[in-house]
Each structure stands twice: as structure tokens, then as C-alpha cells.
Scaffold this motif. Structure first.
Motif, PDB file in Angstrom:
ATOM      1  N   ASN A   1       4.651   0.000  -5.359  1.00  0.00           N
ATOM      2  CA  ASN A   1       5.988   0.662  -4.854  1.00  0.00           C
ATOM      3  C   ASN A   1       7.186   0.409  -5.712  1.00  0.00           C
ATOM      4  OD1 ASN A   1       4.193   1.605  -2.916  1.00  0.00           O
ATOM      5  ND2 ASN A   1       5.355   0.861  -1.028  1.00  0.00           N
ATOM      6  N   LEU A   2       7.600   1.560  -6.283  1.00  0.00           N
ATOM      7  CA  LEU A   2       8.953   1.517  -6.939  1.00  0.00           C
ATOM      8  C   LEU A   2      10.162   1.335  -5.873  1.00  0.00           C
ATOM      9  CD1 LEU A   2      10.622   1.334  -9.566  1.00  0.00           C
ATOM     10  CD2 LEU A   2      10.737   3.701  -9.676  1.00  0.00           C
ATOM     11  N   VAL A   3      10.280   2.251  -5.215  1.00  0.00           N
ATOM     12  CA  VAL A   3      11.219   2.215  -4.212  1.00  0.00           C
ATOM     13  C   VAL A   3      10.554   2.533  -2.671  1.00  0.00           C
ATOM     14  CG1 VAL A   3      13.315   3.494  -3.148  1.00  0.00           C
ATOM     15  CG2 VAL A   3      12.833   3.205  -5.567  1.00  0.00           C
ATOM     16  N   SER A   4      10.845   1.534  -1.689  1.00  0.00           N
ATOM     17  CA  SER A   4      10.343   1.815  -0.440  1.00  0.00           C
ATOM     18  C   SER A   4      11.400   1.800   0.676  1.00  0.00           C
ATOM     19  CB  SER A   4       9.278   0.714  -0.062  1.00  0.00           C
ATOM     20  OG  SER A   4       8.210   0.417  -0.867  1.00  0.00           O
ATOM     21  N   TRP A   5      11.720   3.012   1.253  1.00  0.00           N
ATOM     22  CA  TRP A   5      12.957   3.057   2.295  1.00  0.00           C
ATOM     23  C   TRP A   5      12.078   2.963   3.694  1.00  0.00           C
ATOM     24  CZ3 TRP A   5      17.098   7.423   2.299  1.00  0.00           C
ATOM     25  CH2 TRP A   5      17.815   7.456   3.483  1.00  0.00           C
TER      26      TRP A   5
ATOM     27  N   GLY B   1      11.129   2.054   8.058  1.00  0.00           N
ATOM     28  CA  GLY B   1      11.540   2.157   9.076  1.00  0.00           C
ATOM     29  C   GLY B   1      10.541   3.134  10.037  1.00  0.00           C
ATOM     30  N   PRO B   2      11.042   3.545  11.011  1.00  0.00           N
ATOM     31  CA  PRO B   2      10.242   4.741  12.068  1.00  0.00           C
ATOM     32  C   PRO B   2      10.146   5.938  11.302  1.00  0.00           C
ATOM     33  CG  PRO B   2      12.014   3.630  13.353  1.00  0.00           C
ATOM     34  CD  PRO B   2      12.237   3.221  11.908  1.00  0.00           C
ATOM     35  N   ARG B   3      10.997   6.115  10.127  1.00  0.00           N
ATOM     36  CA  ARG B   3      10.849   7.347   9.356  1.00  0.00           C
ATOM     37  C   ARG B   3      10.838   6.776   7.931  1.00  0.00           C
ATOM     38  NH1 ARG B   3      13.292  12.956  11.795  1.00  0.00           N
ATOM     39  NH2 ARG B   3      12.359  12.761  13.673  1.00  0.00           N
ATOM     40  N   TRP B   4      10.131   6.869   7.024  1.00  0.00           N
ATOM     41  CA  TRP B   4      10.221   5.967   5.813  1.00  0.00           C
ATOM     42  C   TRP B   4       9.694   7.160   4.607  1.00  0.00           C
ATOM     43  CZ3 TRP B   4       5.582   5.213   3.131  1.00  0.00           C
ATOM     44  CH2 TRP B   4       4.584   4.951   3.920  1.00  0.00           C
ATOM     45  N   ILE B   5      10.277   6.718   3.432  1.00  0.00           N
ATOM     46  CA  ILE B   5       9.745   7.357   2.179  1.00  0.00           C
ATOM     47  C   ILE B   5       9.511   6.432   1.034  1.00  0.00           C
ATOM     48  CG2 ILE B   5      10.657   9.233   0.357  1.00  0.00           C
ATOM     49  CD1 ILE B   5      12.462  10.309   2.441  1.00  0.00           C
ATOM     50  N   THR B   6       8.800   6.499   0.121  1.00  0.00           N
ATOM     51  CA  THR B   6       8.337   5.567  -0.976  1.00  0.00           C
ATOM     52  C   THR B   6       7.938   6.440  -2.209  1.00  0.00           C
ATOM     53  OG1 THR B   6       7.174   3.858  -1.563  1.00  0.00           O
ATOM     54  CG2 THR B   6       5.906   5.576  -0.319  1.00  0.00           C
ATOM     55  N   LEU B   7       8.640   5.756  -3.330  1.00  0.00           N
ATOM     56  CA  LEU B   7       8.291   6.347  -4.793  1.00  0.00           C
ATOM     57  C   LEU B   7       7.277   5.226  -5.288  1.00  0.00           C
ATOM     58  CD1 LEU B   7      11.498   7.524  -6.523  1.00  0.00           C
ATOM     59  CD2 LEU B   7       9.568   9.085  -5.408  1.00  0.00           C
ATOM     60  N   TRP B   8       6.019   5.729  -5.629  1.00  0.00           N
ATOM     61  CA  TRP B   8       5.073   4.610  -5.958  1.00  0.00           C
ATOM     62  C   TRP B   8       4.170   5.332  -7.493  1.00  0.00           C
ATOM     63  CZ3 TRP B   8       0.187   6.521  -6.088  1.00  0.00           C
ATOM     64  CH2 TRP B   8      -0.058   7.600  -5.417  1.00  0.00           C
ATOM     65  N   ARG B   9       3.488   4.301  -7.981  1.00  0.00           N
ATOM     66  CA  ARG B   9       2.599   4.679  -8.948  1.00  0.00           C
ATOM     67  C   ARG B   9       1.276   3.919  -8.927  1.00  0.00           C
ATOM     68  NH1 ARG B   9       3.009   0.641 -14.160  1.00  0.00           N
ATOM     69  NH2 ARG B   9       1.176   1.482 -14.095  1.00  0.00           N
ATOM     70  N   ASN B  10       0.437   4.395  -9.580  1.00  0.00           N
ATOM     71  CA  ASN B  10      -0.819   3.630  -9.750  1.00  0.00           C
ATOM     72  C   ASN B  10      -1.141   3.562 -11.421  1.00  0.00           C
ATOM     73  OD1 ASN B  10      -2.069   6.077 -10.545  1.00  0.00           O
ATOM     74  ND2 ASN B  10      -2.935   6.216  -8.567  1.00  0.00           N
TER      75      ASN B  10
ATOM     76  N   GLN C   1      -0.878   7.643 -12.214  1.00  0.00           N
ATOM     77  CA  GLN C   1      -0.016   8.630 -11.710  1.00  0.00           C
ATOM     78  C   GLN C   1       1.321   8.087 -10.952  1.00  0.00           C
ATOM     79  OE1 GLN C   1      -3.340   9.664  -9.435  1.00  0.00           O
ATOM     80  NE2 GLN C   1      -3.535  11.557 -10.256  1.00  0.00           N
ATOM     81  N   TRP C   2       2.208   8.997 -10.856  1.00  0.00           N
ATOM     82  CA  TRP C   2       3.203   8.861  -9.944  1.00  0.00           C
ATOM     83  C   TRP C   2       3.156   9.547  -8.754  1.00  0.00           C
ATOM     84  CZ3 TRP C   2       6.794   5.126 -10.991  1.00  0.00           C
ATOM     85  CH2 TRP C   2       7.176   4.733 -12.381  1.00  0.00           C
ATOM     86  N   GLY C   3       3.542   9.117  -7.819  1.00  0.00           N
ATOM     87  CA  GLY C   3       3.627   9.912  -6.366  1.00  0.00           C
ATOM     88  C   GLY C   3       4.720   9.497  -5.572  1.00  0.00           C
ATOM     89  N   ILE C   4       4.631  10.193  -4.317  1.00  0.00           N
ATOM     90  CA  ILE C   4       5.617   9.986  -3.320  1.00  0.00           C
ATOM     91  C   ILE C   4       4.960  10.195  -1.999  1.00  0.00           C
ATOM     92  CG2 ILE C   4       6.379  12.729  -3.370  1.00  0.00           C
ATOM     93  CD1 ILE C   4       9.030  11.802  -2.584  1.00  0.00           C
ATOM     94  N   GLY C   5       5.309   9.385  -0.834  1.00  0.00           N
ATOM     95  CA  GLY C   5       4.795   9.486   0.573  1.00  0.00           C
ATOM     96  C   GLY C   5       5.746   9.462   1.437  1.00  0.00           C
ATOM     97  N   SER C   6       5.741  10.155   2.615  1.00  0.00           N
ATOM     98  CA  SER C   6       6.829  10.159   3.543  1.00  0.00           C
ATOM     99  C   SER C   6       5.906   9.915   4.882  1.00  0.00           C
ATOM    100  CB  SER C   6       7.523  11.175   3.591  1.00  0.00           C
ATOM    101  OG  SER C   6       6.766  12.362   3.894  1.00  0.00           O
ATOM    102  N   VAL C   7       6.627   9.382   5.889  1.00  0.00           N
ATOM    103  CA  VAL C   7       6.380   9.457   7.375  1.00  0.00           C
ATOM    104  C   VAL C   7       7.512   9.964   8.164  1.00  0.00           C
ATOM    105  CG1 VAL C   7       5.947   8.211   9.393  1.00  0.00           C
ATOM    106  CG2 VAL C   7       4.690   7.491   7.273  1.00  0.00           C
TER     107      VAL C   7
ATOM    108  N   TYR D   1      13.572  -1.586   0.047  1.00  0.00           N
ATOM    109  CA  TYR D   1      12.899  -2.597  -0.882  1.00  0.00           C
ATOM    110  C   TYR D   1      12.780  -1.703  -2.245  1.00  0.00           C
ATOM    111  CZ  TYR D   1      12.187  -5.400   3.479  1.00  0.00           C
ATOM    112  OH  TYR D   1      12.465  -6.231   4.481  1.00  0.00           O
ATOM    113  N   ILE D   2      13.108  -2.446  -3.342  1.00  0.00           N
ATOM    114  CA  ILE D   2      12.907  -1.945  -4.669  1.00  0.00           C
ATOM    115  C   ILE D   2      12.075  -2.852  -5.575  1.00  0.00           C
ATOM    116  CG2 ILE D   2      14.218  -1.378  -6.868  1.00  0.00           C
ATOM    117  CD1 ILE D   2      16.661  -1.254  -4.850  1.00  0.00           C
ATOM    118  N   GLY D   3      11.005  -2.475  -6.182  1.00  0.00           N
ATOM    119  CA  GLY D   3      10.089  -2.988  -7.159  1.00  0.00           C
ATOM    120  C   GLY D   3       9.033  -3.732  -6.197  1.00  0.00           C
ATOM    121  N   GLY D   4       8.987  -3.472  -5.100  1.00  0.00           N
ATOM    122  CA  GLY D   4       7.662  -3.943  -4.116  1.00  0.00           C
ATOM    123  C   GLY D   4       8.141  -4.635  -2.962  1.00  0.00           C
TER     124      GLY D   4
END
Length: 721
Positions: free
Chosen positions: A552-556, A558-567, A570-576, A634-637
Motif C-alpha cells: 500500500n502506497l497510501v492507506s486512508w 476507517g469505516p470508509r477507506w481508500i488505498t493506492l497500492w502496487r504489486n 501493476q498499480w491499483g486502487i481499492g475502496s470501501v 498511513y503512507i508507505g505501508g
């Protein structure tokens, strides 16, 4: 399963957008008959029989609400606290209009319905070249709406964010036109009470038009009715543009309050930032009441974006300072006086406005955008071919997707327009620190949304302002000017969308914060925002090549959250969001060692991913079952114990170099292609901005002015030489 061709045909006919005969004739005229619903949908958009918005709603089974009386909804173009706005067309007249709809949850609120009708009445009173014209109003199937002139242009807030601050002559020209509209409204007994850049539209010809009278008050002697709608001691307006007296007593704000707001708008047009900074709503309210007005000339000179003639800038500053005087009696008393003063500023060299180009114009490149938008929808409806994770079905999509009509998902930038009951708190303060009171209130209400909590904070503090010792100019630490991003190149809209890897940047190695992929991360301890509104998260980053698991590059969180991530690939984005858990993967391949601009957006309904300014084609979204995690940024992990419940227990630490990161309210990027800003800078809606071009030790400084400083755990700074 997806939607069959026959199902889609039936949905098109049931929507009322096309008859069965017209649809059959359309298919017959095609070079090759469509074999799938997706092929027919794309053909309808390419041949301009339906819009992309209409096709998406019909495909999702929500097309029956696209026709409202004599109007056909074509696209959603805006939203706010008082309703959603659509581009629509009159069935018989073929006239393009803007149609505003009262949100469905507000229909049950009689006060909201009355206020909506009050706005209709206010607009109906006004007919002026600098005010958006009202055409019609009605109710259909329980839906309240009114119809206005469609302005082919952009609002001044978007214009500044997109193209940079205005020149002095441009700003004066825009303000003169806005003041003309205001003067006419005031003469008709209408006080706007929410003047701000986003409520001023400028069209292709450079004409400024005033809009959004949702908070307007009639200065016609009907005090009882106006007070009933406003509420005893209610605070209504937009904090960054609200006059001191309006914050204290909204229902008695007069024309001079609108003049104050217009002065704050002039400041924004020339600086790209609100008149007063502050990391809380309360601090900004107090600043408008007590802090000395900063020097416009000094800020404009410091920005260096343009060099107006000294005499012109001096004259404009004089007018500006009188417009924003703390005491209404010290301001211009009418908008006509403002017009005269501004015109006198440019008597020797005429002020002028410029025609603007809307964010998007119809061109061949739109086919790429439409295809991408439709593909996102088709992907939603397909089943994911994986044994452990299931994508939503077509039925689930229809239930969970954004309601076609009326639309409840917020759009664009979150507006801090607030309403609350001041009277209950006026006499509660018995001394002590305002700051401590605010902190205690936040602790008690930390689960509330930002808007509600901000409203409550206003109530608690306003009653204490009069007893607070006045601030001196020396004690003020004005926020630095916030330059805006440079405009995208003119040919940006014509760059074809590609699924292949975006072009590598050609920059030399840049300074940044190095994360080892083992246990390095940044924690922002005071991050309490809930990701419940549209947002853009973007960064300049250079990924390393030694990470094979997701990170996870960026992890916001909480009850609703968003993250930018990589493997590793690929790059990706996830949300709740409201139980709708989704992850998307870019089809392009991640290239280790290449500096890249990555941006993820959530518009209130859908998530999007951009690499180096190109919207990415993605694999079908995947659903997952993570629960709530610790609220924070959280940034970088993220340490494992902070991750959401249901997580697999593996770490998510990023390996690579982070050069800069910005989090902004609203969706900054709505086109398929744009020119990424080489330098991320703060503006009015920035929530956090971290720059690592200079040495850092244990603290990641927030340059947005919001003071969301982060604690660095392990990551080290590198000069990039």
C-alpha cells in the motif's frame, strides 16, 4: 452474468429514450448487426443516439427515470447540498437546459422542500444577462425540479484551479459583471448569501453569470417566512466567503454581506487561495471577524504569476479592502458603488474578461472516453473468474449502483455550507480556552461526519467570539500563497487512451523519501476524516523492483477507506464505501525504477486510476470482505494491527521512493488524458500535501496549511543525485 442483447433492447425501449421502431431502424442501418449488449451500447453512443450517461443507466436497469416530464436527462453536471444538476433537453423544443432536482432524501423534509421552492421563486424573479435564467419548475412522480439556462462554460473556482490565477484585469472584469448581477438581484429584494467562485459561471464568450440561489433571502418584508426557513440563530453560507455578520446572524445578512463575499472572491481569483487560512472551520470564522486583512499586493507580487501595472494593483487593492471591511458600515453600501469603483480602477486601460473553454468539448477523442466509461460499467456487471473473490452480479449492481434519478452521490468538491442552531450555545461558554472546548467537542463527536462536526463547532465557538481578545497583525501567521497547477496542454484531450504502459518520464533522479518495503511507513496521527466524499489521491513515486506481494502506497483507513497500492506488475486502487468493497487493477505493466505520477479518484460512486495523466483500462473490479480498520492516514505501508478486520495478516509495506503526495477533496481529473502537474501545490480543497524535495528527518511536514504532519517510521531521505 452480464446483460443480454435482448434485455438491453427492452431496457432502452422501456426508458422512453427510443421507440422500438427507432431502435430497430438504428440497428438495421449499422454496417454489422450488434451481437452483444455491449456492442449495441457503444454504437448508440458513437452515433450520438444516446449519451454515455444514458447508456450506463439503461444498462444498469435504471433508465426509467431518465425522462422527467418534457425533459430528457443527458448527463449529470453538478451536485450540492440543495440538489443535483443535470444537462437535459426539452423533448419538443430540443433546447439544452440545466435541470436541478431536489435530492430524494430531502423530499420528506418539509423545510428542505420549502427552501427549494424558495430558490425557484428567487430565480423566477430575476431576468438579467449576468444571472442564470429560469425557464420552468414542476413536480413529477414526487420529484421536485426546476429548469434553468444551460451555461456552456466553467465556474470561476474550476477556472482558477485549471488555468491558474487570473490577471488583475481579468479578475476585475469578472467582478464587474458579477456585481451587475448582484445589483439587479438586490434591487429585486433578493440577497444571495452564498457568493463564491464556484457560484459564478463564465461562458465561452466571457460572460459571467450568477447561479445557485439556494440560500437566498427575500428582502421584501416577509421576515417571518424567511426566518422560519433559516431557523433561529442558524448559520448558513460558505465559511471561506462568509461575512462576519452573516456568521453571527444569517437571517439578517443584507446586500453588504454579499459585497464582502464578492471581495473574498476577488482575492481568490488573484491568489488561488481563500482570504484567511486556518486548519479548522472555527479558526477561519474567527479570522474573518478579527484578523487584519492581509495585503493583496504583497501576495500577488510573491506569486509572480503576472505583473499588473502598479497603479492598477494599488487601485484594486483599495477597492478590495473596502469590500471586505469588518464593519458593514465601512464597506460599499451597494453593488453599484462596487461597479463604479472597479471601473475607475481601469479607466485608463479597460478591464476585460476572456472566453473560456469548458473542461471538455465534443471531439473525436470523446469516443475513447465513452468507450472507457462504458467498459467500466460492463466490467461491473461481469462475473470475476476467480475461485475466492466474486464480482457483483447485474442485479447487485442495479441495487448498489448510483441511483439514476434523483442522484444522491455527491459530485465535485465538498462545499462547506452549513446550517445549525446557534441560539442553544450562545450563553454556554463560561470562560476557558476555545481550543480546549473545541477539542473536547471533537472527542465527543469524533464519529460524526466532517460537515456535521464542523457545524457543531461553529455553534460552540461563535457565542464566545465577542469575549475573545482581539488578535493583532503581528500574532497572525498567514498561510503562504497557494499557487495553482499549470493548465494542461491544448492538445491533451486528443491524446488517445491506451491500455499499454504509459510513457516513462524523462526526468533525472529526484529527491524523495526512501521506503525499504520491510517496516518503513508514515503515520498521520491526527487524521480523522472519513472518506465519505469525493476525493483525489495522487503522488509522484519511483517504485523499486523487489516487491512481489501487494503493498500500500497510501492507506486512508476507517469505516470508509481508500488505498493506492502496487504489486510486482501493476498499480491499483481499492475502496470501501457503504459496504461496496472493490479493487481494480491497471492493465498496464508497472516498470520498476521509473518515476511516475499516479492518481486515484473516487467520485462518490466509482473509483478510477490514472498513470502519467492517462485514465487506465482496468480489469473487472473484484469484491472482497475486509471490515473496518483503525481510522487514520498511513503512507508507505500499514502495521498489520492497524489493517482492517478480515485481512490476511500479511504486511503491506511499499518499496521505492516517494517524491510528493497530495490529497484533495473532489475529483480533480475527469478526462481521459491530462498533463500531470510536475510540482504538486496546495489549493483551496487540499487536505494534505507532503513534499520530499528537501531533507527530512522524523517528520513529514504537511504543506497544505491543514497541519496534518506525519511521523516518519524508518524511511530515510535521499537527495536523488
Amino acid at each position: 452474468m452480464g446483460v443480454s442483447l435482448e434485455q438491453f433492447r427492452q431496457r432502452v425501449k422501456q426508458s422512453g429514450l427510443m421507440s422500438g421502431a427507432d431502435l430497430t431502424a438504428f440497428e438495421t442501418a449499422l454496417d454489422a448487426p450488434p451481437e452483444t449488449a455491449e456492442e449495441l451500447a457503444r454504437a448508440l453512443v458513437r452515433k450520438e443516439q444516446l449519451t454515455s450517461y444514458q447508456v450506463k443507466k439503461v444498462y444498469a436497469g435504471k433508465g426509467d427515470n431518465l425522462v422527467l416530464g418534457n425533459y430528457i436527462l443527458q448527463d449529470k453536471i453538478g451536485a450540492g447540498g440543495m440538489g443535483q444538476v443535470y444537462r437535459a433537453e426539452h423533448r419538443r423544443m430540443k433546447r439544452t437546459v440545466a435541470l436541478k432536482v431536489l435530492p430524494p432524501d430531502a423530499v420528506q423534509d418539509q423545510t428542505a422542500v420549502q427552501r427549494f421552492h424558495r430558490e425557484v421563486e428567487a430565480v423566477a424573479r430575476l431576468s438579467h444577462p449576468n444571472i442564470v435564467t429560469a425557464y420552468d419548475a414542476d413536480e413529477n412522480r414526487g420529484v421536485h425540479y426546476y429548469v434553468m439556462e444551460f451555461v456552456d462554460g466553467v465556474d470561476l473556482s474550476t477556472l482558477v484551479k485549471r488555468d491558474g490565477v487570473c490577471t488583475c484585469r481579468q479578475a476585475v472584469g469578472y467582478l464587474i459583471q458579477a456585481a451587475r448581477g448582484l445589483q439587479y438581484a438586490h434591487q429585486q429584494g433578493v440577497i444571495h448569501r452564498d457568493i463564491k467562485p464556484s457560484n459564478l459561471l463564465v461562458d465561452r464568450h466571457g460572460t459571467v453569470k450568477l447561479l445557485d440561489l439556494g440560500l437566498a433571502r427575500f428582502d421584501d418584508g416577509d421576515v417571518a417566512h424567511s426566518a422560519a426557513l433559516t431557523g433561529t440563530g442558524a448559520v448558513m453560507g460558505t465559511i471561506d466567503y462568509m461575512s462576519p455578520e452573516q456568521a453571527l446572524d444569517t437571517k439578517h445578512a443584507d446586500a453588504r454581506s454579499d459585497i464582502y463575499s464578492l471581495g473574498c472572491t476577488l482575492w481568490y481569483l488573484l491568489t488561488g487561495t481563500p482570504l484567511f487560512g486556518g486548519d479548522t472551520v472555527v479558526k477561519r470564522i474567527i479570522a474573518h471577524r478579527e484578523e487584519e486583512t492581509p495585503s493583496l499586493s504583497k501576495i500577488v507580487a510573491r506569486l509572480g504569476s503576472h505583473e499588473p501595472p502598479p497603479q492598477l494593483l494599488t487601485a484594486v487593492e483599495s477597492v478590495f479592502r473596502k469590500m471586505v471591511a469588518k464593519d458593514p458600515d465601512d464597506r460599499y453600501q451597494t453593488a453599484a458603488e462596487v461597479i463604479d469603483a472597479l471601473q475607475a480602477c481601469t479607466a485608463s486601460s479597460s478591464a476585460h474578461t476572456v472566453a473560456v473553454t469548458p473542461d471538455r468539448t465534443k471531439s473525436d477523442s470523446d469516443s475513447h472516453s465513452d468507450d472507457n466509461a462504458l467498459q467500466k460499467l460492463f466490467n461491473h456487471v461481469q462475473s470475476a473468474d476467480t475461485p475466492t473473490i466474486a464480482a457483483p452480479s447485474a442485479e447487485a449492481l442495479a441495487d448498489d449502483a448510483e441511483a439514476v434519478f434523483p442522484d444522491t452521490a455527491p459530485s465535485g468538491v465538498l462545499d462547506q455550507t452549513m446550517t445549525s442552531g446557534l441560539s442553544r450555545f450562545r450563553d454556554k461558554r463560561q470562560g476557558g480556552s476555545i481550543v480546549s472546548e473545541v477539542r473536547n467537542l471533537v472527542a465527543r463527536h469524533k464519529k460524526l461526519s466532517l460537515g456535521i462536526a464542523g457545524s457543531v463547532l461553529i455553534l460552540l465557538v461563535l457565542g464566545a467570539i465577542a469575549n475573545r481578545p482581539p488578535a493583532t497583525f503581528d500574532s497572525i501567521d498567514p498561510a503562504p500563497p497557494r499557487p495553482v497547477n499549470p493548465p494542461p496542454p491544448e492538445d491533451a484531450a486528443n491524446i488517445p487512451s491506451m491500455a499499454a504502459s504509459p510513457p516513462a518520464t524523462e526526468h533525472q533522479p529526484a529527491a524523495g523519501l526512501v521506503f525499504d518495503g520491510v517496516d518503513d511507513y508514515i503515520e498521520v496521527p491526527d487524521w480523522t476524516y472519513n472518506a465519505s466524499q469525493p476525493v483525489t489521491i495522487e503522488a509522484w513515486v519511483t517504485p523499486a523492483g523487489d516487491r512481489h506481494e501487494p503493498a500500500n502506497l497510501v492507506s486512508w483507513l476507517g469505516p470508509r477507506w481508500i488505498t493506492l497500492w502496487r504489486n510486482s506488475e501493476q498499480w491499483g486502487i481499492g475502496s470501501v464505501t457503504s459496504g461496496n468493497n472493490r479493487i481494480i487493477f491497471a492493465l498496464s505493466t508497472l516498470v520498476p525504477g521509473e518515476r511516475i505520477h499516479i492518481a486515484g479518484t473516487w467520485d462518490g460512486q466509482d473509483i478510477d486510476l490514472f498513470l502519467n495523466g492517462r485514465r487506465q483500462q482496468t480489469r473487472e473490479p473484484l469484491a472482497f470482505n475486509y471490515g473496518d480498520g483503525t481510522t487514520g492516514l498511513y503512507i508507505g505501508g500499514v502495521p498489520v494491527e492497524k489493517l482492517p478486520s478480515g485481512h490476511d495478516g500479511e504486511d503491506r509495506f511499499f518499496s521505492g521512493i516517494l517524491h510528493s503526495l497530495r490529497i484533495t477533496r473532489g475529483t480533480l481529473y475527469n478526462t481521459d488524458n491530462f498533463s500531470p502537474p510536475e510540482v504538486l501545490t496546495p489549493h483551496n480543497d487540499t487536505q494534505a500535501l507532503y513534499l520530499f524535495n528537501t531533507p527530512v528527518t522524523d517528520q513529514a511536514v504537511d504543506h497544505s496549511g491543514q497541519n496534518h504532519h506525519g511521523t516518519i517510521h524508518g524511511a530515510t531521505w535521499d537527495a536523488g543525485d
